[in-house]
Design a protein around this motif. Structure first.
Motif, mmCIF file in Angstrom:
data_model
loop_
_atom_site.group_PDB
_atom_site.id
_atom_site.type_symbol
_atom_site.label_atom_id
_atom_site.label_comp_id
_atom_site.label_asym_id
_atom_site.label_seq_id
_atom_site.Cartn_x
_atom_site.Cartn_y
_atom_site.Cartn_z
ATOM 1 N N SER A 225 0.663 -1.267 0.197
ATOM 2 C CA SER A 225 -0.107 0.454 0.436
ATOM 3 C C SER A 225 0.713 0.929 -0.137
ATOM 4 O O SER A 225 1.854 1.087 0.545
ATOM 5 N N ASP A 226 0.126 2.039 -0.389
ATOM 6 C CA ASP A 226 0.540 3.292 -0.727
ATOM 7 C C ASP A 226 0.080 4.588 -0.566
ATOM 8 O O ASP A 226 -0.476 4.712 -1.690
ATOM 9 N N MET A 227 -0.101 5.405 0.785
ATOM 10 C CA MET A 227 -0.884 6.424 0.917
ATOM 11 C C MET A 227 0.101 8.038 1.676
ATOM 12 O O MET A 227 0.680 7.667 1.929
ATOM 13 N N GLY A 289 1.716 9.651 -9.899
ATOM 14 C CA GLY A 289 1.288 8.558 -9.591
ATOM 15 C C GLY A 289 2.041 7.388 -10.260
ATOM 16 O O GLY A 289 3.061 7.649 -10.384
ATOM 17 N N HIS A 290 1.501 6.015 -9.442
ATOM 18 C CA HIS A 290 2.753 4.820 -10.339
ATOM 19 C C HIS A 290 1.968 3.416 -9.881
ATOM 20 O O HIS A 290 1.218 4.103 -9.041
ATOM 21 N N GLY A 291 2.128 2.347 -10.746
ATOM 22 C CA GLY A 291 1.405 1.216 -10.534
ATOM 23 C C GLY A 291 2.554 1.105 -9.119
ATOM 24 O O GLY A 291 3.305 0.949 -8.887
ATOM 25 N N VAL A 296 6.841 -0.986 -4.810
ATOM 26 C CA VAL A 296 6.342 0.384 -4.570
ATOM 27 C C VAL A 296 6.437 0.566 -6.110
ATOM 28 O O VAL A 296 5.021 2.355 -6.073
ATOM 29 N N HIS A 297 6.809 1.098 -6.176
ATOM 30 C CA HIS A 297 6.909 1.954 -7.854
ATOM 31 C C HIS A 297 7.076 1.177 -9.326
ATOM 32 O O HIS A 297 8.112 0.808 -9.518
ATOM 33 N N GLU A 298 5.657 0.664 -9.778
ATOM 34 C CA GLU A 298 5.853 -0.172 -10.193
ATOM 35 C C GLU A 298 5.295 0.607 -11.557
ATOM 36 O O GLU A 298 4.873 1.462 -11.793
ATOM 37 N N ARG A 316 -3.002 1.911 -9.405
ATOM 38 C CA ARG A 316 -2.194 2.497 -8.985
ATOM 39 C C ARG A 316 -2.043 4.159 -7.965
ATOM 40 O O ARG A 316 -3.531 4.079 -7.624
ATOM 41 N N THR A 317 -1.439 4.428 -7.617
ATOM 42 C CA THR A 317 -1.383 5.519 -7.615
ATOM 43 C C THR A 317 -1.896 7.199 -7.744
ATOM 44 O O THR A 317 -0.708 7.299 -8.882
ATOM 45 N N ILE A 318 -2.476 7.768 -7.634
ATOM 46 C CA ILE A 318 -2.565 9.302 -7.456
ATOM 47 C C ILE A 318 -1.752 10.440 -6.470
ATOM 48 O O ILE A 318 -2.473 10.526 -5.116
ATOM 49 N N GLU A 319 -1.060 10.898 -6.546
ATOM 50 C CA GLU A 319 -0.406 12.006 -5.673
ATOM 51 C C GLU A 319 -0.589 13.193 -6.538
ATOM 52 O O GLU A 319 1.284 12.661 -6.026
ATOM 53 N N PRO A 320 -1.299 13.983 -6.582
ATOM 54 C CA PRO A 320 -0.549 15.522 -6.856
ATOM 55 C C PRO A 320 -0.307 16.116 -5.779
ATOM 56 O O PRO A 320 -0.256 15.492 -4.608
ATOM 57 N N ILE A 332 -1.457 14.626 -1.080
ATOM 58 C CA ILE A 332 -2.411 13.773 -0.808
ATOM 59 C C ILE A 332 -2.273 12.769 -1.322
ATOM 60 O O ILE A 332 -2.289 12.635 -2.631
ATOM 61 N N GLU A 333 -2.303 11.112 -0.924
ATOM 62 C CA GLU A 333 -1.330 9.922 -2.182
ATOM 63 C C GLU A 333 -3.511 8.876 -1.596
ATOM 64 O O GLU A 333 -3.957 8.665 -0.633
ATOM 65 N N ASP A 334 -3.415 8.293 -2.674
ATOM 66 C CA ASP A 334 -4.832 7.179 -2.646
ATOM 67 C C ASP A 334 -4.501 6.765 -3.537
ATOM 68 O O ASP A 334 -3.920 6.431 -4.607
HETATM 69 MN MN LIG Z 1 3.076 6.525 -3.561
#
Ligand SMILES: [Mn+2]
Length: 356
Positions: A225-227, A289-291, A296-298, A316-320, A332-334
């Motif tokens: 997980s990555d948040m 963002g990333h897969g 963690v970063h794929e 994927r993560t979304i993290e502007p 903020i990252e989801d």
């Molecule tokens: Mn991330």
């Protein structure tokens, strides 16, 4: 089709006899092995698990359908062990992860192995882009653990506690909530240091009025997980509130656009709309963002410089974010599962500003 069958279909399409896998997460993806320092040689008909005596017992338990090779016994180096298999199987070509193998190992392979060594990176990574229902379940569980740990750490954030102390607590909460014990480099930084995109927790103590940025996650059955959440200690200043609201809009506009078929560049364009005509545009970052999966970063990445399109089954993560040097940063990252009609947000934690 299971993962080995998919890899064999690739071998056939490329007219390759075998594929050699050295990256830890790719070894795990193909074989289910959870340990370290092991390699796979997958041929059209056989599967070899190559390791050393520290791991032969574990490999026997986790990869019962592989022939287990102890390379230390088979020869002086890894290449010696593979040389024996190449001769036995009459292998003429071997694909390998050329973005990973060291020059040292490559030279040894080249000197000893009488087969064509074909650079073929990202073969397994491409397979990992679409998640299976089992992988999605593990990723969801990892996210739920992180969200519960976040609720717990909020109670510990107060003036005088250091970033390192909080980072250590946050990691332990995730393990207590059910995560694997594998270490994961959580970011927990405060005050002006929050503008460091990948800052490392320090001995700095939390002060009244600080932003505290926590970018963290855990591993559950190998899946990550990555948040990120950014909170304020005490009452937010006008500027903290203004930047936070812009950041929240950046995230929420990006989310609203998420759906299979949408180009990632469109998500990026959507993400910067709230700051397009403001001084803050210069403080944003082109990758948003990333897969995520076993690593963690794929693949695939998300940002202004990528051409790909969201696919159902991507996680994927979304993290502007907005990062102002000398003042601080807010992110903020989801973590999102892309579906045909939209998305599932695996992170349930609020986007609202939290003042502690
Ligand atoms: Mn991330």
């Amino acid at each position: 089709m299971d993962n080995v069958m998919k890899l064999r279909a690739y071998l056939e399409s490329k007219n390759m006899d075998a594929y050699f896998i050295a990256k830890k997460v790719n070894v795990r993806y193909i074989s289910g092995y959870t340990g370290d320092d092991s390699y796979l040689l997958i041929t059209r008909n056989n599967k070899y698990f190559i390791t050393d005596p520290r791991y032969t017992e574990q490999a026997g338990q986790e990869c019962a359908d592989y022939e287990i090779i102890n390379w230390r016994k088979a020869g002086r180096t890894l290449a010696d062990a593979i040389k024996g298999l190449v001769e036995k199987e009459k292998i003429q070509s071997i694909g390998f992860e050329d973005d990973y193998i060291s020059v040292n190992v490559y030279n040894d392979f080249k000197a000893k192995i009488k087969a064509d060594l074909l650079p073929a990176s990202h073969v397994i990574e491409e397979m990992r882009i679409i998640k299976t229902p089992q992988e999605i379940a593990f990723l969801r569980a990892a996210c739920e653990i992180s969200c519960r740990a976040f609720e717990r750490i909020l109670g510990d954030i107060r003036v005088g506690v250091t970033e390192k102390e909080l980072a250590a607590k946050l990691s332990s909460y995730m393990v207590f909530e059910g995560a694997d014990t594998q270490p994961y480099g959580n970011i927990l930084i405060s005050g002006a240091r929050t503008s460091l995109l990948h800052g490392i927790p320090s001995n700095k103590a939390i002060e009244y009025g600080d932003l505290v940025l926590m970018d963290f996650g855990c591993q559950y059955n190998g899946y990550l997980s990555d948040m990120t959440r950014t909170v304020v200690v005490g009452k937010a200043t006008e500027k903290q509130r203004e930047v936070y609201e812009l950041e929240k809009q950046m995230l929420e506009l990006s989310l609203a656009k998420m759906k299979a078929g949408v180009p990632v560049r469109d998500i990026y364009r959507e993400s910067i709309k709230p700051i397009q005509d403001t001084e803050y545009l210069q403080y944003s970052y082109g990758n948003i963002g990333h897969g995520i999966g076993l690593f963690v970063h794929e693949l695939p990445s998300m940002g202004e410089n990528f051409d790909d399109v969201l696919q159902a089954g991507n996680v994927r993560t979304i993290e502007p974010g907005i990062y102002i040097p000398g003042w601080g940063g807010i992110r903020i990252e989801d973590q999102i599962l892309i579906t045909e009609n939209g998305y599932e947000n695996m992170i349930s934690t609020t986007h609202e500003l939290i003042e502690l």
